[in-house]
Design an enzyme around this catalytic site. Structure first.
Site, PDB file in Angstrom:
ATOM      1  N   HIS A  13     115.273 -31.371  40.599  1.00 53.88           N
ATOM      2  CA  HIS A  13     114.431 -30.290  41.151  1.00 53.88           C
ATOM      3  C   HIS A  13     115.199 -29.628  42.293  1.00 53.88           C
ATOM      4  O   HIS A  13     115.250 -30.163  43.401  1.00 53.88           O
ATOM      5  CB  HIS A  13     113.108 -30.862  41.679  1.00 53.88           C
ATOM      6  CG  HIS A  13     112.155 -29.804  42.144  1.00 53.88           C
ATOM      7  ND1 HIS A  13     110.821 -29.799  41.776  1.00 53.88           N
ATOM      8  CD2 HIS A  13     112.317 -28.723  42.939  1.00 53.88           C
ATOM      9  CE1 HIS A  13     110.217 -28.767  42.334  1.00 53.88           C
ATOM     10  NE2 HIS A  13     111.109 -28.098  43.058  1.00 53.88           N
ATOM     11  N   HIS A  15     116.361 -25.653  44.179  1.00 59.61           N
ATOM     12  CA  HIS A  15     116.316 -24.184  44.255  1.00 59.61           C
ATOM     13  C   HIS A  15     117.700 -23.689  44.642  1.00 59.61           C
ATOM     14  O   HIS A  15     118.172 -23.974  45.739  1.00 59.61           O
ATOM     15  CB  HIS A  15     115.279 -23.740  45.299  1.00 59.61           C
ATOM     16  CG  HIS A  15     113.898 -24.181  44.954  1.00 59.61           C
ATOM     17  ND1 HIS A  15     113.041 -23.415  44.210  1.00 59.61           N
ATOM     18  CD2 HIS A  15     113.239 -25.340  45.209  1.00 59.61           C
ATOM     19  CE1 HIS A  15     111.900 -24.077  44.028  1.00 59.61           C
ATOM     20  NE2 HIS A  15     111.994 -25.251  44.630  1.00 59.61           N
ATOM     21  N   LYS A  95     108.232 -24.690  34.022  1.00 59.17           N
ATOM     22  CA  LYS A  95     107.652 -25.080  35.310  1.00 59.17           C
ATOM     23  C   LYS A  95     106.351 -24.325  35.504  1.00 59.17           C
ATOM     24  O   LYS A  95     106.313 -23.096  35.379  1.00 59.17           O
ATOM     25  CB  LYS A  95     108.648 -24.748  36.431  1.00 59.17           C
ATOM     26  CG  LYS A  95     108.134 -24.947  37.842  1.00 59.17           C
ATOM     27  CD  LYS A  95     108.268 -26.374  38.320  1.00 59.17           C
ATOM     28  CE  LYS A  95     107.617 -26.583  39.683  1.00 59.17           C
ATOM     29  NZ  LYS A  95     108.472 -26.186  40.789  1.00 59.17           N
ATOM     30  N   HIS A 132     104.155 -28.053  39.582  1.00 60.41           N
ATOM     31  CA  HIS A 132     103.900 -28.045  41.015  1.00 60.41           C
ATOM     32  C   HIS A 132     102.426 -28.403  41.138  1.00 60.41           C
ATOM     33  O   HIS A 132     101.556 -27.602  40.815  1.00 60.41           O
ATOM     34  CB  HIS A 132     104.189 -26.668  41.630  1.00 60.41           C
ATOM     35  CG  HIS A 132     103.963 -26.642  43.104  1.00 60.41           C
ATOM     36  ND1 HIS A 132     104.969 -26.446  44.016  1.00 60.41           N
ATOM     37  CD2 HIS A 132     102.842 -26.842  43.836  1.00 60.41           C
ATOM     38  CE1 HIS A 132     104.472 -26.522  45.248  1.00 60.41           C
ATOM     39  NE2 HIS A 132     103.172 -26.745  45.156  1.00 60.41           N
ATOM     40  N   HIS A 167     107.709 -33.372  43.158  1.00 54.66           N
ATOM     41  CA  HIS A 167     107.650 -33.634  44.606  1.00 54.66           C
ATOM     42  C   HIS A 167     106.312 -34.213  45.051  1.00 54.66           C
ATOM     43  O   HIS A 167     105.600 -33.611  45.854  1.00 54.66           O
ATOM     44  CB  HIS A 167     108.009 -32.394  45.423  1.00 54.66           C
ATOM     45  CG  HIS A 167     107.432 -31.086  44.931  1.00 54.66           C
ATOM     46  ND1 HIS A 167     106.087 -30.890  44.702  1.00 54.66           N
ATOM     47  CD2 HIS A 167     108.018 -29.908  44.627  1.00 54.66           C
ATOM     48  CE1 HIS A 167     105.888 -29.658  44.293  1.00 54.66           C
ATOM     49  NE2 HIS A 167     107.050 -29.048  44.225  1.00 54.66           N
ATOM     50  N   ASP A 240     114.082 -31.017  45.694  1.00 54.92           N
ATOM     51  CA  ASP A 240     113.359 -29.812  46.112  1.00 54.92           C
ATOM     52  C   ASP A 240     114.062 -29.141  47.297  1.00 54.92           C
ATOM     53  O   ASP A 240     113.409 -28.560  48.168  1.00 54.92           O
ATOM     54  CB  ASP A 240     111.892 -30.090  46.440  1.00 54.92           C
ATOM     55  CG  ASP A 240     111.066 -28.812  46.440  1.00 54.92           C
ATOM     56  OD1 ASP A 240     111.544 -27.775  45.934  1.00 54.92           O
ATOM     57  OD2 ASP A 240     109.933 -28.840  46.969  1.00 54.92           O
TER      58      ASP A 240
END
Ligand code: DOR
Ligand code: ZN
Length: 337
Positions: A13, A15, A95, A132, A167, A240
């Site tokens: 995970h 970004h 996602k 999420h 997360h 994350d």
């Protein structure tokens, strides 16, 4: 012990952002991980096969050697044919973002049941569903717990689809994932293993620790740590790591996200080491995630030395997690194969 050799970890995970920001963030990831599951919440989002192909290409060009695993934003508006094209383009997961709970999620869902009509084709294509897990509109500290009913109902009803609760931040989520079938797993971040809400707002405001889901209570953090140390293959690493430029965090309406990548392996080793759980580390960061995603475990290794270094105050315009602190473990080398 002064040297630690691990199977090269994967980050399930992350970004990496886009355009001018992408190269620096992708290279920081390549220093620590073999494969990274790249989140699709760009503007515009990674939604269709052509977006996946284009974004994957940009990542590979920015950081040769890093293997991106591609995720797309899964919406109730997706057609079966588009999901098949996404799978053919090499996407591994969709996602799901509930509406308004985090960065670029304004177009998100209200209820996970909205994607039930897509489950048949998700099962057929083998695409995973990454969630999420926060309920829009719920009080911010309760959002994760309030999402669990629809998550459990969905994951139990569709055992042929794999679900990852991303997360996780609460003891309730750890319990829920533990009680569900083998088609369900969860990622844990470094920062949720270390901080509570008190670290964010209990004293002076710490915008660089502000993230979604919010860090919770000490007993929640303890449950996350026990899950990471448990040896259960349902829990594996997803950083994350979510960089936002310093000015987007230190302002009147700051973005959510912790930029943990510059310490994402060094810090994790430290957490397991201080807990006396180093024996559990490799499974957590290098094996269980690959097993759940159905990809081979890496055959490469990474070596760390116990040799203190200071985390910079700023990395590529972003204040990293643990900025200014001394880290006891340092990355020494990564093997080629
Ligand atoms: O804190 C967060 N930041 N949580 C997320 O879910 C998204 C991320 C981001 O993209 O900045
Ligand atoms: Zn994220």
């Amino acid at each position: 012990m002064h040297d630690l050799v691990l199977r090269l970890p994967d980050d399930f995970h992350v970004h990496l952002r886009q355009d001018a920001d992408l190269p620096a963030y992708a290279r920081e990831a390549r220093d620590r991980f073999g494969r990274v599951l790249v989140m699709p919440n760009l503007a515009p989002a990674v939604l269709r096969a052509e977006d996946v192909i284009r974004y994957r290409q940009a990542i590979v060009e920015a950081a040769p050697g890093l293997e991106p695993l591609m995720a797309f934003k899964l919406t109730p508006r997706h057609e079966a044919v588009e999901l098949r094209e996404l799978a053919e383009a090499g996407a591994v997961a969709g996602k799901v973002y509930p509406e308004g709970v985090t960065t670029n999620s304004e177009d998100g869902i209200h209820d996970l049941r909205q994607i039930w009509p897509l489950m048949e084709v998700l099962e057929e294509t083998g695409l995973l569903v990454c969630c999420h897990g926060e309920k829009p509109g719920a009080f911010s500290l309760d959002r994760e717990e309030r999402f669990l009913d629809e998550f459990c109902e969905t994951a139990s009803r569709f055992p042929g689809v794999k679900f990852v609760l991303e997360h996780v931040s609460t003891a309730a989520a750890v319990r829920a994932v533990g009680s569900l079938g083998r088609n369900v797993a969860a990622t844990l971040t470094l920062h949720h293993l270390e901080i509570t809400l008190d670290d964010v707002v209990g004293g002076m405001l710490k915008p660089h620790l502000f993230c979604k889901p919010l860090a919770k209570r000490p007993e929640d953090r303890e449950a996350l740590r026990q899950a990471a140390f448990s040896g259960s293959p349902k829990f594996f690493y997803g950083t994350d790591s979510a960089p936002h430029h310093k000015g987007k965090k230190e302002c009147a309406a700051g973005c959510a996200g912790v930029y943990s990548m510059p310490v994402a392996l060094e810090g994790l080793v430290d957490v397991f080491d201080r807990a006396g759980e180093l024996d559990r580390l490799e499974d957590f960061c290098s094996s269980f995630g690959a097993d759940f995603y159905g990809i081979p475990r890496s055959t490469r290794t990474i070596t760390l030395h116990r040799s203190p270094w200071n985390v910079p105050d700023l990395v590529d315009g972003v204040v990293p997690y643990r900025a200014g602190e001394t880290m006891p473990w340092r990355i020494a080398s990564v093997s080629d194969s």
